[in-house]
Scaffold this motif. Sequence first.
Motif, PDB file in Angstrom:
ATOM      1  N   UNK A  80      27.847  37.194 -13.104  1.00 26.01           N
ATOM      2  CA  UNK A  80      28.346  38.405 -13.759  1.00 26.01           C
ATOM      3  C   UNK A  80      27.498  38.745 -14.977  1.00 26.01           C
ATOM      4  N   UNK A  81      27.170  37.750 -15.784  1.00 28.11           N
ATOM      5  CA  UNK A  81      26.369  38.004 -16.984  1.00 28.11           C
ATOM      6  C   UNK A  81      24.994  38.569 -16.623  1.00 28.11           C
ATOM      7  N   UNK A  82      24.352  37.988 -15.621  1.00 37.62           N
ATOM      8  CA  UNK A  82      23.028  38.452 -15.221  1.00 37.62           C
ATOM      9  C   UNK A  82      23.093  39.889 -14.714  1.00 37.62           C
ATOM     10  N   UNK A  83      24.037  40.165 -13.814  1.00 32.38           N
ATOM     11  CA  UNK A  83      24.129  41.505 -13.236  1.00 32.38           C
ATOM     12  C   UNK A  83      24.545  42.533 -14.277  1.00 32.38           C
ATOM     13  N   UNK A  84      25.442  42.166 -15.182  1.00 34.44           N
ATOM     14  CA  UNK A  84      25.891  43.101 -16.220  1.00 34.44           C
ATOM     15  C   UNK A  84      24.736  43.522 -17.117  1.00 34.44           C
ATOM     16  N   UNK A 107      32.097  43.490 -11.460  1.00 36.63           N
ATOM     17  CA  UNK A 107      33.044  42.453 -11.046  1.00 36.63           C
ATOM     18  C   UNK A 107      33.272  42.384  -9.540  1.00 36.63           C
ATOM     19  N   UNK A 108      33.649  43.485  -8.880  1.00 42.87           N
ATOM     20  CA  UNK A 108      33.930  43.363  -7.436  1.00 42.87           C
ATOM     21  C   UNK A 108      32.693  43.038  -6.611  1.00 42.87           C
ATOM     22  N   UNK A 109      31.528  43.488  -7.054  1.00 40.52           N
ATOM     23  CA  UNK A 109      30.302  43.215  -6.296  1.00 40.52           C
ATOM     24  C   UNK A 109      29.974  41.725  -6.338  1.00 40.52           C
ATOM     25  N   UNK A 183      22.592  38.568  -8.349  1.00 40.09           N
ATOM     26  CA  UNK A 183      21.930  38.010  -9.541  1.00 40.09           C
ATOM     27  C   UNK A 183      20.614  37.350  -9.176  1.00 40.09           C
ATOM     28  N   UNK A 184      20.592  36.604  -8.069  1.00 36.69           N
ATOM     29  CA  UNK A 184      19.355  35.949  -7.658  1.00 36.69           C
ATOM     30  C   UNK A 184      18.305  36.969  -7.234  1.00 36.69           C
ATOM     31  N   UNK A 185      18.719  38.043  -6.593  1.00 41.00           N
ATOM     32  CA  UNK A 185      17.775  39.110  -6.240  1.00 41.00           C
ATOM     33  C   UNK A 185      17.149  39.694  -7.508  1.00 41.00           C
ATOM     34  N   UNK A 186      17.967  39.874  -8.522  1.00 46.44           N
ATOM     35  CA  UNK A 186      17.476  40.412  -9.794  1.00 46.44           C
ATOM     36  C   UNK A 186      16.460  39.467 -10.421  1.00 46.44           C
ATOM     37  N   UNK A 187      16.777  38.182 -10.446  1.00 47.89           N
ATOM     38  CA  UNK A 187      15.869  37.208 -11.056  1.00 47.89           C
ATOM     39  C   UNK A 187      14.530  37.169 -10.327  1.00 47.89           C
ATOM     40  N   UNK A 188      14.566  37.130  -9.001  1.00 48.37           N
ATOM     41  CA  UNK A 188      13.327  37.104  -8.224  1.00 48.37           C
ATOM     42  C   UNK A 188      12.490  38.351  -8.479  1.00 48.37           C
TER      43      UNK A 188
END
Length: 249
Positions: A80-84, A107-109, A183-188
């Motif tokens: 949640x923190x990463x995606x937010x 949140x729901x995602x 979140x992992x997609x974002x980090x990559x």
Amino acid sequence: MDGTLRQLFSLSRPRTIGDELHLLAIKIQPVLAQKPSPERNRNLRTVRLDEFNRLLAQLCRTYCQRRGSRIEIEEFITEVQILTLTSLGTFDPQRASFNTWFSNQVLPRVYSGLQRSKNPSWGRPQPKTLTGQHARQTVLNLVQALPLESPDLAVDRNAPEIILLEAQCAEYFQAALAELSLADQVLLQRVYVFQEAQIDLAQSLGISPATVSVRLKKACRRLADLLGESFVEDCSGTNFCQPLLGDQP
């Protein structure tokens, strides 16, 4: 309700976690938009990024408790923190409160992503043969943007079958990538596509560099498992894979 009445109403009731997050989000937004630099890192401390993450964690725990969820709470909080913080640029305080945006866009995602059934490739046994181990390592190299062997230059890249293979490999890779958490997609993407230093990424998210490193390694391993050994054999020499190759040793 006009702006004056809304302001008077807000002053007449106790301030909630949502109110605090709303104010912090407005302060954090312009700082996150800055390019990575020591100054941005100082500014993130000034706008209380740690407090923002603490309140997010509190909301996450309440959210899971109300649903009687059995998901790993710390994993959920980090997701949640990463995606937010990555998506915060889409938050428009003129259109909705932070709580409304957060409850609909984040949140729901994350919750549904962690609750959905696991891909059959997840957690499968490690290859035991030398050929299988070599193939899996090659996939890991590809995912982690490490050099692969040079493709055959004699291949006609304009041949219809090669064009079709390129499209199939790209589609297969994107499908595997979509199986990772948001979140992992974002980090990559931020590390391997936008070439953002892991330490800068960690500071912009208010998490430790060690957490970023561990999550990246896990994401790469899972993506390698999802792609499978056949991806190396079929796709490692395609033009599609070339942007994934880097100069890292």
